[in-house]
Design a protein around this motif. Structure first.
Motif, PDB file in Angstrom:
ATOM      1  N   GLY A 155       0.928  -1.192   0.116  1.00 30.21           N
ATOM      2  CA  GLY A 155      -0.033  -0.093   0.069  1.00 30.21           C
ATOM      3  C   GLY A 155       1.003   1.302   0.025  1.00 30.21           C
ATOM      4  O   GLY A 155       0.382   2.437   0.643  1.00 30.21           O
ATOM      5  N   LEU A 156       2.070   1.288  -0.772  1.00 24.89           N
ATOM      6  CA  LEU A 156       3.015   2.556  -0.818  1.00 24.89           C
ATOM      7  C   LEU A 156       3.131   2.866  -2.194  1.00 24.89           C
ATOM      8  O   LEU A 156       2.694   2.073  -3.115  1.00 24.89           O
ATOM      9  CB  LEU A 156       4.012   2.108  -0.052  1.00 24.89           C
ATOM     10  CG  LEU A 156       4.241   1.438   1.302  1.00 24.89           C
ATOM     11  CD1 LEU A 156       5.593   0.832   1.536  1.00 24.89           C
ATOM     12  CD2 LEU A 156       3.805   2.346   2.237  1.00 24.89           C
ATOM     13  N   SER A 157       3.719   3.693  -2.484  1.00 25.52           N
ATOM     14  CA  SER A 157       4.439   4.201  -3.538  1.00 25.52           C
ATOM     15  C   SER A 157       5.687   3.455  -3.947  1.00 25.52           C
ATOM     16  O   SER A 157       6.422   3.167  -2.905  1.00 25.52           O
ATOM     17  CB  SER A 157       4.703   5.630  -3.896  1.00 25.52           C
ATOM     18  OG  SER A 157       5.940   6.095  -3.241  1.00 25.52           O
ATOM     19  N   LYS A 158       6.054   3.264  -5.165  1.00 26.24           N
ATOM     20  CA  LYS A 158       7.175   2.560  -5.595  1.00 26.24           C
ATOM     21  C   LYS A 158       8.396   3.474  -5.158  1.00 26.24           C
ATOM     22  O   LYS A 158       9.412   2.772  -4.843  1.00 26.24           O
ATOM     23  CB  LYS A 158       7.561   2.154  -7.140  1.00 26.24           C
ATOM     24  CG  LYS A 158       7.688   3.441  -7.940  1.00 26.24           C
ATOM     25  CD  LYS A 158       7.698   2.834  -9.425  1.00 26.24           C
ATOM     26  CE  LYS A 158       7.986   4.179 -10.321  1.00 26.24           C
ATOM     27  NZ  LYS A 158       8.223   3.371 -11.622  1.00 26.24           N
ATOM     28  N   HIS A 159       8.485   4.549  -4.916  1.00 29.08           N
ATOM     29  CA  HIS A 159       9.342   5.464  -4.454  1.00 29.08           C
ATOM     30  C   HIS A 159       9.675   5.246  -2.953  1.00 29.08           C
ATOM     31  O   HIS A 159      10.803   5.386  -2.446  1.00 29.08           O
ATOM     32  CB  HIS A 159       9.070   6.980  -4.661  1.00 29.08           C
ATOM     33  CG  HIS A 159       8.900   7.382  -6.239  1.00 29.08           C
ATOM     34  ND1 HIS A 159       9.827   7.568  -7.176  1.00 29.08           N
ATOM     35  CD2 HIS A 159       7.752   7.595  -6.962  1.00 29.08           C
ATOM     36  CE1 HIS A 159       9.384   7.738  -8.252  1.00 29.08           C
ATOM     37  NE2 HIS A 159       8.052   7.715  -8.104  1.00 29.08           N
ATOM     38  N   THR A 160       8.463   5.009  -2.220  1.00 30.82           N
ATOM     39  CA  THR A 160       8.826   4.548  -0.806  1.00 30.82           C
ATOM     40  C   THR A 160       9.689   3.147  -0.805  1.00 30.82           C
ATOM     41  O   THR A 160      10.316   3.102   0.370  1.00 30.82           O
ATOM     42  CB  THR A 160       7.529   4.478  -0.009  1.00 30.82           C
ATOM     43  OG1 THR A 160       6.666   5.994  -0.387  1.00 30.82           O
ATOM     44  CG2 THR A 160       7.364   4.088   1.385  1.00 30.82           C
ATOM     45  N   VAL A 161       9.171   2.187  -1.512  1.00 28.93           N
ATOM     46  CA  VAL A 161       9.994   1.064  -1.606  1.00 28.93           C
ATOM     47  C   VAL A 161      11.251   1.389  -1.850  1.00 28.93           C
ATOM     48  O   VAL A 161      12.290   0.743  -1.226  1.00 28.93           O
ATOM     49  CB  VAL A 161       9.111   0.058  -2.417  1.00 28.93           C
ATOM     50  CG1 VAL A 161       9.884  -1.044  -2.757  1.00 28.93           C
ATOM     51  CG2 VAL A 161       7.967  -0.426  -2.020  1.00 28.93           C
TER      52      VAL A 161
END
Length: 76
Positions: free
Chosen positions: A42-48
């Motif tokens: 439930g995150l953005s790929k930038h957060t990953v």
């Protein structure tokens, strides 16, 4: 602390990973892309990407192979 010839060398303890960093590592090591891991979490790929950069910085890891080896050693 002084080292004596008979004292075994032990590595300094690694900084602890947060639960979200561990979860990210588990998804990536299982073969998910950054986008797939992000969707599952439930995150953005930038957060990953930020979590993985943090893991690499904390543990001085430079490659995906090292990240995968870490995941295996942690039982993820």
């Amino acid at each position: 602390m002084s080292l004596t010839p008979h004292a075994p060398y032990t590595e300094a303890p690694s900084p602890a990973l947060t639960p979200r960093e561990l979860e990210t590592l588990r998804h990536i090591a299982s073969g998910c892309t950054y986008l797939q891991a992000a969707r599952k979490m439930g995150l953005s790929k930038h957060t990953v990407d930020a979590y993985l950069r943090r893991i690499r910085a904390k543990l001085n890891i430079n490659s995906m192979a090292e990240l995968t080896r870490l995941a295996i050693s942690l039982g993820l």
